[in-house]
Scaffold this motif. Structure first.
Motif, mmCIF file in Angstrom:
data_model
loop_
_atom_site.group_PDB
_atom_site.id
_atom_site.type_symbol
_atom_site.label_atom_id
_atom_site.label_comp_id
_atom_site.label_asym_id
_atom_site.label_seq_id
_atom_site.Cartn_x
_atom_site.Cartn_y
_atom_site.Cartn_z
ATOM 1 N N ARG A 233 53.472 39.116 40.911
ATOM 2 C CA ARG A 233 54.869 39.119 41.368
ATOM 3 C C ARG A 233 55.220 40.370 42.162
ATOM 4 N N GLY A 234 54.164 41.039 42.646
ATOM 5 C CA GLY A 234 54.425 42.239 43.441
ATOM 6 C C GLY A 234 54.378 43.491 42.586
ATOM 7 N N ILE A 235 53.870 44.532 43.210
ATOM 8 C CA ILE A 235 53.721 45.821 42.521
ATOM 9 C C ILE A 235 54.461 46.898 43.299
ATOM 10 N N ARG A 236 54.688 48.012 42.620
ATOM 11 C CA ARG A 236 55.334 49.160 43.248
ATOM 12 C C ARG A 236 54.361 49.877 44.171
ATOM 13 N N THR A 237 54.745 50.056 45.409
ATOM 14 C CA THR A 237 53.932 50.870 46.324
ATOM 15 C C THR A 237 54.888 51.785 47.083
ATOM 16 N N PHE A 238 54.366 52.540 48.024
ATOM 17 C CA PHE A 238 55.248 53.413 48.829
ATOM 18 C C PHE A 238 56.112 52.604 49.791
ATOM 19 N N GLU A 239 55.726 51.357 50.043
ATOM 20 C CA GLU A 239 56.422 50.541 51.036
ATOM 21 C C GLU A 239 57.791 50.108 50.521
ATOM 22 N N ASP A 240 58.832 50.387 51.289
ATOM 23 C CA ASP A 240 60.150 49.976 50.827
ATOM 24 C C ASP A 240 60.815 48.933 51.730
ATOM 25 N N ALA A 241 60.002 48.328 52.612
ATOM 26 C CA ALA A 241 60.552 47.252 53.437
ATOM 27 C C ALA A 241 60.712 45.966 52.624
ATOM 28 N N THR A 242 60.000 45.896 51.526
ATOM 29 C CA THR A 242 60.146 44.764 50.612
ATOM 30 C C THR A 242 60.484 45.324 49.231
ATOM 31 N N ARG A 243 60.986 44.441 48.345
ATOM 32 C CA ARG A 243 61.367 44.905 46.996
ATOM 33 C C ARG A 243 60.132 45.428 46.247
ATOM 34 N N ASN A 244 59.044 44.675 46.356
ATOM 35 C CA ASN A 244 57.744 45.080 45.810
ATOM 36 C C ASN A 244 56.709 44.683 46.861
ATOM 37 N N THR A 245 55.453 44.989 46.614
ATOM 38 C CA THR A 245 54.409 44.563 47.546
ATOM 39 C C THR A 245 53.599 43.465 46.883
ATOM 40 N N LEU A 246 53.625 42.264 47.471
ATOM 41 C CA LEU A 246 52.827 41.177 46.884
ATOM 42 C C LEU A 246 51.361 41.523 47.069
ATOM 43 N N ASP A 247 50.642 41.635 45.971
ATOM 44 C CA ASP A 247 49.232 42.025 46.041
ATOM 45 C C ASP A 247 48.388 40.756 46.206
ATOM 46 N N ILE A 248 48.233 40.365 47.457
ATOM 47 C CA ILE A 248 47.496 39.128 47.748
ATOM 48 C C ILE A 248 46.051 39.233 47.255
ATOM 49 N N SER A 249 45.470 40.428 47.378
ATOM 50 C CA SER A 249 44.061 40.591 46.951
ATOM 51 C C SER A 249 43.884 40.255 45.480
ATOM 52 N N ALA A 250 44.939 40.523 44.699
ATOM 53 C CA ALA A 250 44.818 40.290 43.254
ATOM 54 C C ALA A 250 44.525 38.816 42.953
ATOM 55 N N ILE A 251 44.940 37.924 43.862
ATOM 56 C CA ILE A 251 44.779 36.490 43.559
ATOM 57 C C ILE A 251 43.294 36.096 43.517
ATOM 58 N N PRO A 252 42.523 36.328 44.606
ATOM 59 C CA PRO A 252 41.087 35.993 44.472
ATOM 60 C C PRO A 252 40.362 36.862 43.452
ATOM 61 N N ILE A 253 40.818 38.105 43.273
ATOM 62 C CA ILE A 253 40.160 38.961 42.262
ATOM 63 C C ILE A 253 40.346 38.338 40.875
ATOM 64 N N LEU A 254 41.575 37.933 40.580
ATOM 65 C CA LEU A 254 41.847 37.324 39.269
ATOM 66 C C LEU A 254 41.128 35.989 39.126
ATOM 67 N N LYS A 255 41.107 35.203 40.198
ATOM 68 C CA LYS A 255 40.460 33.890 40.100
ATOM 69 C C LYS A 255 38.975 34.044 39.760
ATOM 70 N N ARG A 256 38.379 35.134 40.253
ATOM 71 C CA ARG A 256 36.972 35.355 39.926
ATOM 72 C C ARG A 256 36.799 35.940 38.523
ATOM 73 N N ALA A 257 37.736 36.819 38.141
ATOM 74 C CA ALA A 257 37.573 37.553 36.890
ATOM 75 C C ALA A 257 37.854 36.706 35.652
ATOM 76 N N THR A 258 38.796 35.775 35.785
ATOM 77 C CA THR A 258 39.278 35.092 34.580
ATOM 78 C C THR A 258 39.297 33.579 34.748
ATOM 79 N N HIS A 259 39.277 32.905 33.624
ATOM 80 C CA HIS A 259 39.395 31.431 33.610
ATOM 81 C C HIS A 259 40.842 30.981 33.666
ATOM 82 N N LEU A 260 41.793 31.917 33.532
ATOM 83 C CA LEU A 260 43.206 31.539 33.453
ATOM 84 C C LEU A 260 43.758 31.157 34.827
ATOM 85 N N PRO A 261 44.704 30.226 34.884
ATOM 86 C CA PRO A 261 45.327 29.913 36.172
ATOM 87 C C PRO A 261 46.145 31.089 36.699
ATOM 88 N N VAL A 262 46.208 31.181 38.021
ATOM 89 C CA VAL A 262 46.888 32.305 38.671
ATOM 90 C C VAL A 262 47.929 31.750 39.645
#
Ligand code: PEP
Ligand code: MN
Length: 342
Positions: A233-262
């Motif tokens: 749902r987005g993480i805190r970064t230095f970028e303030d153009a958005t409320r948080n930064t959606l970490d798109i990379s986390a999606i394939p990383i999680l899909k590989r790491a875990t059996h849980l739906p993402v």
């Protein structure tokens, strides 16, 4: 290290295995998942000593998360609830207002999002707001409205669990228990959610690493609940153009790491409705099993998160575009995702 206990070990065999591990100087946590008993063992390496008759096999994940490791259910875990399925290879959409405001508001939104292809209705009854002076949610009254609207529209509901004292109420009224970003490190709450016997939608902590996110899920899994949906749902970064930064990379990383739906929540990541459809499409392209978005019949008048709520026509347009891209990624939607009557 995870010990798979033989299915025919029986309680005596399991007790004997526990004694055996303790005798070697180790400790263990017993968990029952996927109709199987696992021991998560700490403090010893059983490589040389796996002779006990209750042991089927030993797996060393090599990661701090154990039960969340993909190897525990390599084909992937699907979460099924009230006719909806999340994580079966299709794209699921969860939609609804940030907060339940009144029955009429929720009914109108539920009818619309369902007709456009949403499988689960969202809506907060307990709102953890940055300011104590803004709308804090309707509490129990909001949960009752959610249940009524869920039954009237035949759609399951997800709502946030913010306080261990509300466990009975959440159990009574919610189909999916949401743990929000602010509570993703509230271990007693996570563990209780794991014991409630309902699916859990776990948001990533706004400052959590992927590993910390998976460890939060481990607190739920360790209580014997495999029905966990992870939500970027987005993480805190230095970028303030958005409320948080959606970490798109986390999606394939999680899909590989875990059996849980993402899934991804582009609404809380973006903070602004115009960005939400683009981020939703990006998340699906990155392999997400679905998205959760905020939708309101009168976005400007929403009592919370008004800036990021999609109008009905924005939601319809987004659903049409999701429908267009799902096939390109070898996925499908459960229900046709379409622009409903505007
Ligand atoms: C929500 O989904 O209602 C919410 C408050 O989200 P988050 O916990 O991600 O901020
Ligand atoms: Mn919100």
């Amino acid at each position: 290290m995870i010990v798979y206990v033989r299915g025919n070990a029986g309680e005596n065999g399991i007790a004997s295995l526990g004694d055996y591990i303790n005798g070697l100087g180790g400790s263990f946590h017993r968990a029952y998942l996927f109709e199987k008993t696992f021991f998560v063992v700490s403090g010893i390496d059983m490589e040389q000593t796996c002779e006990h008759p209750a042991i089927e096999k030993i797996f060393r994940p090599g990661t701090p998360y154990q039960l969340a490791h993909r190897e525990l259910n390599p084909e992937g875990t699907a979460v099924a609830v009230g006719g909806a399925v999340i994580g079966d290879g299709c794209v699921s959409v969860i939609a609804g207002p940030c907060s339940v405001e009144n029955k009429q508001q929720l009914s109108e939104i539920a009818g619309f999002v369902k007709s456009a292809g949403a499988e689960v209705l969202r809506g907060g009854a307990y709102k953890l707001r940055t300011s104590p002076y803004t709308f804090q949610g309707l509490g129990e009254e909001g949960l009752k409205i959610l249940k009524e609207v869920s039954e009237e529209n035949n759609i399951p509901v997800v709502t946030e669990f913010t306080d261990t004292r509300d466990a009975d109420l959440l159990f009574q009224y919610a189909d999916i228990i949401q743990i929000g970003t602010r509570n993703s490190l509230n271990f007693p709450l996570l563990q209780l959610a794991g014991e409630m016997g309902k699916p859990v939608l776990l948001k990533r902590g706004q400052s959590s690493t992927v590993e910390e996110f998976l460890m939060a899920s481990e607190h739920i899994l360790s209580r014997g609940n495999s029905q966990v949906i992870l939500c970027e749902r987005g993480i805190r970064t230095f970028e303030d153009a958005t409320r948080n930064t959606l970490d798109i990379s986390a999606i394939p990383i999680l899909k590989r790491a875990t059996h849980l739906p993402v899934i991804a929540d582009p609404s809380h990541a973006a903070g602004d409705s115009y960005l939400v459809p683009a981020l939703a499409l990006a998340a699906i392209a990155a392999g997400a099993d679905g998205i959760m978005v905020e939708v309101h019949s009168a976005p400007q008048a929403a009592l919370s998160d008004s800036g990021q709520a999609l109008s009905f026509s924005q939601f319809s347009d987004m659903m049409e575009n999701i429908n267009k891209i799902t096939g390109a990624f070898g996925k499908a939607a459960h229900a046709p995702l379409r622009g409903a009557e505007r």
